[in-house]
Design an enzyme around this catalytic site. Structure first.
Site, PDB file in Angstrom:
ATOM      1  N   SER A 107       1.013  -1.413   0.437  1.00 60.38           N
ATOM      2  CA  SER A 107      -0.177   0.082   0.005  1.00 60.38           C
ATOM      3  C   SER A 107       1.072   1.324  -0.050  1.00 60.38           C
ATOM      4  O   SER A 107       0.198   2.588  -0.386  1.00 60.38           O
ATOM      5  CB  SER A 107      -1.579  -0.096   0.964  1.00 60.38           C
ATOM      6  OG  SER A 107      -1.900  -0.406   1.079  1.00 60.38           O
ATOM      7  N   LYS A 110       0.014   3.139  -2.841  1.00 59.60           N
ATOM      8  CA  LYS A 110      -1.080   4.852  -2.742  1.00 59.60           C
ATOM      9  C   LYS A 110      -0.337   6.354  -2.470  1.00 59.60           C
ATOM     10  O   LYS A 110      -0.675   7.680  -3.192  1.00 59.60           O
ATOM     11  CB  LYS A 110      -1.868   4.776  -1.466  1.00 59.60           C
ATOM     12  CG  LYS A 110      -2.772   3.418  -1.862  1.00 59.60           C
ATOM     13  CD  LYS A 110      -3.351   3.116  -0.069  1.00 59.60           C
ATOM     14  CE  LYS A 110      -4.506   1.883  -0.320  1.00 59.60           C
ATOM     15  NZ  LYS A 110      -4.090   0.357  -0.658  1.00 59.60           N
ATOM     16  N   SER A 279      -6.139   4.398   4.295  1.00 58.39           N
ATOM     17  CA  SER A 279      -5.262   3.263   3.180  1.00 58.39           C
ATOM     18  C   SER A 279      -6.561   2.239   2.261  1.00 58.39           C
ATOM     19  O   SER A 279      -6.787   0.618   1.986  1.00 58.39           O
ATOM     20  CB  SER A 279      -4.191   1.931   4.120  1.00 58.39           C
ATOM     21  OG  SER A 279      -3.737   0.839   3.086  1.00 58.39           O
TER      22      SER A 279
END
Length: 444
Positions: A107, A110, A279
């Site tokens: 993640s 991102k 997230s």
């Protein structure tokens, strides 16, 4: 002397203010940093007043920083493949470059998505969901608002646009009908599901990517497999509740005619803050496509990846080994180096247009995915702002840590060979590395 009831009331209001519970009233959502009383330990450490003129004026001692992390980096819990890159957030000087090349980022991907969409659109951009009328035909047009909801959410800073409000505005324009309803999702192109995602993700941990959905495609504990059609059916129900005679079943089409009703999203800055704090995978994929569209590329996985690479190149960020298959980091085929992530965070630290990335990052010991981490890490609590990244056998942190003395350092720490280690043990090992940086009096 004030009555006891008044004292208790004032104390209660003060407590609510510090906790942020009054933000929706005072600031129409989360208050900007200058209006918030930071919890104890959250504010950046200030040097002694007598040293204020000299602390932070010279270079960071890279050797001392490397020595501080040397022990924690040897932990077996980090597996066989670990990278750490640290960069002075003020001048971009590389302080530590102990890297294994491009790795699975999870993640932390991102962060690149957030940079791309903010650079292309700017923090004040809003996305519109509209209704177009052509005679007795209505079309609900998806504009890529990732936080479009069913009904208005009280106090939310990001769930600003909702189908119920849009239905009320539409009903005023069309009366009782009868009308037919279609829905337009042509803003995005290409596959709605990444071929680089593992089987079983869709419907379980992520919805197919669409410019039209409600509540991010969530249905109970799972995800819709056709979020646009679900949104259109819900819109038809809301119109009917307003007395509009909607005939037939909503069908996918392309809009033509006159726009008769519009709802607008929250500002992009708020959206970025929220999706990084949570997230959120669905929001990341919508924002990747929005970045592509604004840059003149197709609104697709591939178009978004092109724009991410171009934005990073324009910023002078090292992109060696970069491979992007999505905006969320769900793909195990993504590859990003710790150098790329650290240099990106240094760019974020110095670019006002990207400020909502920093303000949206979880804070160690206080918020988001780091709320329960760094609680026992001494000075590191409140001095780490970072995006986490977690997949099976993969752990990463990328953000900014404030050194003892107040100097900010952008960093990325990645381990992607830990399948045989308890994930909580690996997380703790990563935290010890970053805490060692926070505890280092390395700033001149």
């Amino acid at each position: 002397m004030l009555p006891l009831l008044v004292l208790v009331t004032l104390a209660s209001i003060a407590a609510l203010y510090v906790r942020g519970d009054l933000n929706p009233i005072l600031c129409d959502g989360p208050c900007a940093p200058q209006y918030v009383t930071p919890p104890e330990g959250l504010a950046t450490q200030s040097p002694d007043p007598d040293e204020a003129a000299t602390v932070g004026s010279g270079p960071i001692d890279a050797g001392a920083l490397a020595t501080a992390v040397a022990g924690p980096l040897q932990s077996e819990a980090l597996g066989g493949r670990t990278s750490l890159v640290a960069v002075d957030a003020r001048d971009g000087a590389v302080l530590i470059d102990d890297a294994e090349g491009a790795q699975i980022p999870a993640s932390t991907t991102k962060l690149l998505t957030a940079v791309a969409v903010l650079q292309e659109w700017g923090p004040d951009a809003r996305f519109e969901t509209t209704v177009v009328r052509d005679g007795q035909r209505l079309v609900l047009v998806g504009g890529g608002d990732p936080y479009l909801t069913d009904t208005k959410s009280k106090g939310s800073s990001v769930e600003r646009a909702d189908l119920a409000t849009l239905a009320a505005a539409t009903a005023k324009q069309v009366g009782r009908g009868p009308v037919t309803l279609g829905y337009d999702v042509s803003l995005f192109v290409g596959p709605a599901v990444s071929p680089a995602w593992e089987e079983g993700y869709v419907g379980g941990v992520v919805a197919p990517v669409s410019p039209l959905w409600v509540d991010r495609g969530r249905v109970g504990a799972g995800r819709s497999t056709d979020p646009a059609a679900d949104a259109a059916r819900r819109f038809a129900e809301l119109l009917q509740a307003r007395g509009v005679d909607v005939t037939g079943t909503p069908t996918q089409t392309e809009a033509s005619g006159t726009t008769i009703a519009t709802v607008r999203s929250a500002p992009l800055s708020r959206i970025v803050e929220q999706f990084l704090a949570d997230s959120d995978n669905e929001v990341a994929e919508v924002l990747l496509r929005q970045a592509a569209i604004k840059a003149g590329e197709p609104g697709s996985f591939a178009g978004g990846a092109e724009v991410v690479a171009q934005v990073l190149a324009d910023a002078g960020v090292d992109m060696a080994g970069l491979v992007i298959n999505d905006g969320s980091g769900l793909s195990r085929k993504n590859r990003i180096s710790a150098r790329t992530l650290a240099e990106t965070m240094a760019e974020v630290s110095e670019t006002p247009r990207l400020g909502s990335i920093l303000s949206g990052l979880p804070v160690g010991g206080f918020s988001g995915t780091l709320e329960d981490r760094y609680v026992q890490s001494g000075q590191a609590r409140g001095l780490v702002r970072a995006k986490t990244g977690t997949l099976t056998g993969v752990h990463a942190l990328a953000g900014v840590v404030t050194l003892s003395g107040g100097r900010p350092v952008a960093f990325a720490l990645m381990s992607d060979d830990t399948e045989g280690v308890n994930p909580f043990v690996t997380q703790a090992a990563l935290d010890r590395v970053v805490a060692a940086m926070a505890d280092c009096a390395c700033g001149a």
